[in-house]
Write an enzyme that holds these catalytic residues in place. Structure first.
Site, PDB file in Angstrom:
ATOM      1  CG  ASP A 117       2.209  14.298   0.042  1.00 21.13           C
ATOM      2  OD1 ASP A 117       1.390  14.596   0.927  1.00 21.13           O
ATOM      3  OD2 ASP A 117       2.950  13.298   0.119  1.00 21.13           O
ATOM      4  CB  CYS A 146      -4.944  17.984   7.284  1.00 24.41           C
ATOM      5  SG  CYS A 146      -5.152  16.913   8.717  1.00 24.41           S
ATOM      6  NE  ARG A 170      -4.222   8.410   0.437  1.00 30.27           N
ATOM      7  CZ  ARG A 170      -3.702   9.513   0.983  1.00 30.27           C
ATOM      8  NH1 ARG A 170      -3.140  10.436   0.228  1.00 30.27           N
ATOM      9  NH2 ARG A 170      -3.745   9.710   2.281  1.00 30.27           N
ATOM     10  CG  HIS A 195       3.741  15.908   4.812  1.00 29.56           C
ATOM     11  ND1 HIS A 195       2.884  15.453   5.793  1.00 29.56           N
ATOM     12  CD2 HIS A 195       3.274  15.396   3.656  1.00 29.56           C
ATOM     13  CE1 HIS A 195       1.948  14.696   5.248  1.00 29.56           C
ATOM     14  NE2 HIS A 195       2.151  14.655   3.954  1.00 29.56           N
ATOM     15  CE  LYS A 210       3.926  11.831   2.746  1.00 24.44           C
ATOM     16  NZ  LYS A 210       2.647  11.475   2.422  1.00 24.44           N
ATOM     17  CB  SER A 243      -1.627  12.158   6.415  1.00 24.10           C
ATOM     18  OG  SER A 243      -0.219  12.023   6.356  1.00 24.10           O
ATOM     19  CE1 TYR A 281      -3.802   2.326   0.185  1.00 22.88           C
ATOM     20  CE2 TYR A 281      -2.298   3.594   1.543  1.00 22.88           C
ATOM     21  CZ  TYR A 281      -3.443   3.511   0.787  1.00 22.88           C
ATOM     22  OH  TYR A 281      -4.231   4.627   0.618  1.00 22.88           O
TER      23      TYR A 281
HETATM   24  P1  GTP Z   1      -2.364  13.353   2.146  1.00 23.44           P
HETATM   25  O1  GTP Z   1      -2.378  12.966   0.727  1.00 23.44           O
HETATM   26  O2  GTP Z   1      -2.729  12.243   3.066  1.00 23.44           O
HETATM   27  O3  GTP Z   1      -1.068  13.986   2.573  1.00 23.44           O
HETATM   28  O4  GTP Z   1      -3.594  14.396   2.376  1.00 23.44           O
HETATM   29  P2  GTP Z   1      -3.829  15.920   1.980  1.00 23.44           P
HETATM   30  O5  GTP Z   1      -3.259  16.803   3.031  1.00 23.44           O
HETATM   31  O6  GTP Z   1      -3.416  16.175   0.575  1.00 23.44           O
HETATM   32  O7  GTP Z   1      -5.435  16.055   2.126  1.00 23.44           O
HETATM   33  P3  GTP Z   1      -6.571  16.233   1.004  1.00 23.44           P
HETATM   34  O8  GTP Z   1      -6.447  17.544   0.269  1.00 23.44           O
HETATM   35  O9  GTP Z   1      -6.609  15.024   0.175  1.00 23.44           O
HETATM   36  O10 GTP Z   1      -7.872  16.316   1.924  1.00 23.44           O
HETATM   37  C1  GTP Z   1      -8.240  15.290   2.798  1.00 23.44           C
HETATM   38  C2  GTP Z   1      -9.682  15.412   3.185  1.00 23.44           C
HETATM   39  O11 GTP Z   1      -9.954  16.698   3.747  1.00 23.44           O
HETATM   40  C3  GTP Z   1     -10.632  15.260   1.988  1.00 23.44           C
HETATM   41  O12 GTP Z   1     -11.701  14.430   2.356  1.00 23.44           O
HETATM   42  C4  GTP Z   1     -11.100  16.666   1.722  1.00 23.44           C
HETATM   43  O13 GTP Z   1     -12.388  16.693   1.161  1.00 23.44           O
HETATM   44  C5  GTP Z   1     -11.047  17.339   3.097  1.00 23.44           C
HETATM   45  N1  GTP Z   1     -10.749  18.786   2.975  1.00 23.44           N
HETATM   46  C6  GTP Z   1      -9.758  19.349   2.250  1.00 23.44           C
HETATM   47  N2  GTP Z   1      -9.784  20.700   2.320  1.00 23.44           N
HETATM   48  C7  GTP Z   1     -10.835  21.012   3.125  1.00 23.44           C
HETATM   49  C8  GTP Z   1     -11.389  22.248   3.592  1.00 23.44           C
HETATM   50  O14 GTP Z   1     -10.928  23.345   3.274  1.00 23.44           O
HETATM   51  N3  GTP Z   1     -12.468  22.162   4.428  1.00 23.44           N
HETATM   52  C9  GTP Z   1     -13.003  20.953   4.798  1.00 23.44           C
HETATM   53  N4  GTP Z   1     -14.042  20.958   5.604  1.00 23.44           N
HETATM   54  N5  GTP Z   1     -12.521  19.763   4.374  1.00 23.44           N
HETATM   55  C10 GTP Z   1     -11.443  19.789   3.548  1.00 23.44           C
HETATM   56  C1  SPV Z   2       0.102  10.700   3.575  1.00 20.01           C
HETATM   57  O1  SPV Z   2      -0.317   9.829   4.351  1.00 20.01           O
HETATM   58  O2  SPV Z   2       0.542  11.790   4.000  1.00 20.01           O
HETATM   59  C2  SPV Z   2       0.047  10.486   2.126  1.00 20.01           C
HETATM   60  C3  SPV Z   2      -0.297   9.152   1.624  1.00 20.01           C
HETATM   61  O3  SPV Z   2       0.342  11.394   1.360  1.00 20.01           O
HETATM   62  S1  SPV Z   2       1.019   8.019   1.694  1.00 20.01           S
HETATM   63  O4  SPV Z   2       1.684   8.036   0.406  1.00 20.01           O
HETATM   64  O5  SPV Z   2       0.429   6.700   1.944  1.00 20.01           O
HETATM   65  O6  SPV Z   2       1.931   8.414   2.723  1.00 20.01           O
HETATM   66 MN    MN Z   3       0.943  13.279   2.531  1.00 18.78          MN
END
Ligand code: GTP
Ligand code: SPV
Ligand code: MN
Length: 588
Positions: A277, A250, A370, A226, A206, A248, A197
């Site tokens: 990321d 967020c 994803r 990050h 990462k 992650s 995964y």
């Molecule tokens: P990783 O890939 O794990 O590092 O995550 P990321 O930080 O890129 O998060 P991503 O943008 O994929 O958002 C993760 C979740 O947060 C999703 O379900 C989004 O819909 C939600 N989300 C993102 N931005 C916002 C926001 O501004 N407000 C709210 N309420 N939810 C949000």
């Molecule tokens: C995270 O968890 O912050 C990600 C997904 O961007 S992974 O590649 O699984 O770490």
């Molecule tokens: Mn990430």
């Protein structure tokens, strides 16, 4: 493909250890990729999706016990425990290698070992670093071909150089009890076993671009973080760049690809994505901090991605994409996830591959499902994406999920206070890692799971770098996730986050006023443009509430910071304890 002795000797050693039936070099050609896709479809490892609607797209399901990063089984194996620090899991390198070798021995019997030469960063650029991943998973190969620049040009760029990051991945039995994600930063070596995964197995991401790279960055005077990177283009054509670190799941991918609200779009504002990321940042000749995105694609969270929240991400996934652990719509061979639209498919398989009844209350897609999609297919990809020099950063933004304490946005007083703000970050946990979801935990700089050395030394590195960057970015903190009494998010988020970014850039340009509070500079409520947000329930009073600072909550939070610093231990820089003391004084 190469005469590089260091490369050939290592592969030979790993071949003897893992005993694959054959070794195949990944050259990066379309023909080889197509053949691997076909082979993966023939074994069920991939499901071919509707090629009219989703050309070049495939679906993959992982094992049910293998759906996220496993922080408890992730190790930093430096010679001394002190060098890994108290936040990382540590094991003596020799002891760990003995354990791993026993697991790897003969693990590729009956399988193929793929050799993936890949570059993090633009091939041959000053910023770039080369890795070679050995894996027995076609899924990993196909993902790495999207996420990194991989193939013959990379091994050619390496030439005879013995310096590259070694990565060995074996799927083995996907046995949770014997799953290990192990880093040997002193040897540029990563070992992964018993997982298939994402962050556990796409070793360029990462493992290399954060854990190994942060170790190198500490030694060499740069940052591996990050962070997303985005550019805001003003109506006059100027573009300003922001790097933002959120834990992650967020909101990094969403912020990086945001579409400006109508009112800004009409005026000619545009937002460009450089990365979603990971950022590698160095001091440029002009004394500013310059950032590149070392990746070549996005491994984005599927749930919640829709035409309203992130149309750019959705558009990016319409071709050449691998979907992992989403719903398979059997009627038209497309995919679905929670939050895509209000029409879950009736005739469908859930992420486990079971017949799914969307009405029985169960989730169809895994919360950490994803998409792996190419940066080149993103409608808002920055024209600087392939610029080897990167982009100059004006603002660093920290943030996380905080239902209460943190306001919508605030600015640190100066660099060292900004480092304190980053070190004091906390966020509610998400499905991106195994374990409980929704629990507040300290996650400094969104790097808790990704610092490849002692966290105290990492903080010291941030403080040290501040002295060396003549035109350092300003440091801010944001929180899109404050909730009301009903537990609903107050701020509309997504595209509307641009309103906050504009205040941040105005502050950097010396154009916006602020109110000084114990936590830092908070905007005057009327300086956050809320035109057009009345329907979303956002009035000036709501903004005032979103910006409010509750000293008692922050005093409680300071206790959490102190507790964390104590766990970090001896290597904690005194300056951050001083910052903490000054903060408490301001609050009292
Ligand atoms: P990783 O890939 O794990 O590092 O995550 P990321 O930080 O890129 O998060 P991503 O943008 O994929 O958002 C993760 C979740 O947060 C999703 O379900 C989004 O819909 C939600 N989300 C993102 N931005 C916002 C926001 O501004 N407000 C709210 N309420 N939810 C949000
Ligand atoms: C995270 O968890 O912050 C990600 C997904 O961007 S992974 O590649 O699984 O770490
Ligand atoms: Mn990430």
């Amino acid at each position: 493909m190469t005469n590089n002795k260091a490369v050939l000797n290592w592969i030979e050693e790993m071949k003897v250890l893992t005993q694959p039936d054959q070794v195949v070099w990944i050259d990066g050609s379309d023909a080889q990729r197509d053949a691997l896709r076909a082979e993966a479809c023939s074994t069920g490892e991939l499901v071919k999706l509707n090629q009219d609607k989703l050309p070049g797209c495939y679906l993959h399901r992982t094992a049910v016990n293998d759906v996220a990063r496993v922080e408890g089984r992730t190790f930093i194996c430096t010679k001394t425990k002190e060098d890994a620090g108290n936040i990382n899991n540590w094991c003596d390198p020799d002891e760990m290698k003995a354990k791993l070798n026993a697991l790897y021995e003969g693990s590729m019997k009956g399988r193929t070992m793929y050799v993936i030469p890949y570059s993090m960063g633009i091939v041959g650029s000053d910023f770039a670093k080369i890795g070679i991943e050995l894996t027995d998973s076609i899924y990993v190969v196909l993902n790495m071909l999207i996420m990194t620049r991989a193939g013959k040009e990379v091994i050619d760029a390496l030439g005879d150089c013995p310096e590259f990051v070694k990565g060995l991945h074996a799927r083995k039995d996907i046995d949770e009890e014997n799953r290990y994600i192990v880093h040997f930063p002193e040897e540029n070596l990563i070992c992964s076993v018993n997982s298939g995964y994402g962050g556990n197995v796409l070793l360029g991401k990462k493992c290399f671009a954060l854990r190994i790279a942060s170790y190198l960055a500490h030694n060499e005077g740069w940052f591996a973080e990050h962070m997303l990177i985005l550019g805001i283009e003003y109506p006059n054509g100027d573009t300003k760049y922001i790097a933002a670190a959120f834990p992650s799941a967020c909101g990094k991918t969403n912020l990086a690809m945001l579409i400006p609200p109508e009112l800004f779009k009409k005026q000619g504002y545009k937002v460009w994505c450089v990365g979603d990321d990971i950022a590698w940042l160095r001091i440029g000749a002009d004394g500013k901090l310059w950032a590149v995105n070392p990746e070549n694609g996005f491994f984005g969270v599927a749930p919640g991605t829709n035409v309203k929240s992130n149309p750019n991400a959705l558009a990016t996934t319409m071709k050449e994409t691998i979907f992992t652990n989403v719903v398979h719509n059997l009627d038209n061979d497309t995919v679905w996830w929670e939050g895509l639209d209000k029409n879950p498919p009736k005739n469908a398989l859930n992420w486990k591959g079971e017949k799914w009844d969307c009405e029985d209350g169960s989730k169809g897609a895994h919360p950490n499902s994803r998409f792996t999609a190419m940066a080149a297919n993103c409608p808002c990809i920055s024209k600087e994406f392939n610029n080897p020099a990167g982009v100059p950063i004006d603002a660093i933004v920290f943030g996380g999920r905080r239902a209460k304490t943190a306001p919508l946005v605030y600015q640190s007083f100066d660099w060292n206070h900004g480092v304190y703000v980053g070190s004091a970050m906390a966020s509610e946990t998400t499905a991106a890692a195994t374990g409980a979801v929704g629990v507040v935990r300290r996650d400094p700089m969104a790097m808790r799971p990704f610092v490849g050395y002692n966290m105290g030394d990492y903080f010291a590195h941030w403080l040290e770098m501040g002295k060396k960057i003549p035109n350092a970015p300003k440091i801010f903190n944001v929180n899109w996730f404050r909730t009301n009494e009903e537990g609903k998010f107050i701020w509309p988020g997504f595209g509307d986050n641009m309103r906050v970014l504009l205040w941040i850039l105005d502050r950097c340009a010396g154009k916006a006023d602020a109110v000084e509070t114990p936590i830092g500079y908070v905007p005057k409520a009327e300086d956050i443009n809320i035109e057009g947000l009345a329907d979303a329930g956002i009035t000036l009073d709501v903004v005032k509430d979103l910006l409010s600072v509750d000293n008692n909550l922050w005093l409680e939070d300071a206790d959490g910071v102190e507790e964390f610093y104590k766990i970090v231990g001896d290597h904690m820089p005194e300056e951050l304890y001083n910052q903490l003391a000054a903060f408490r004084n301001r609050l009292k």
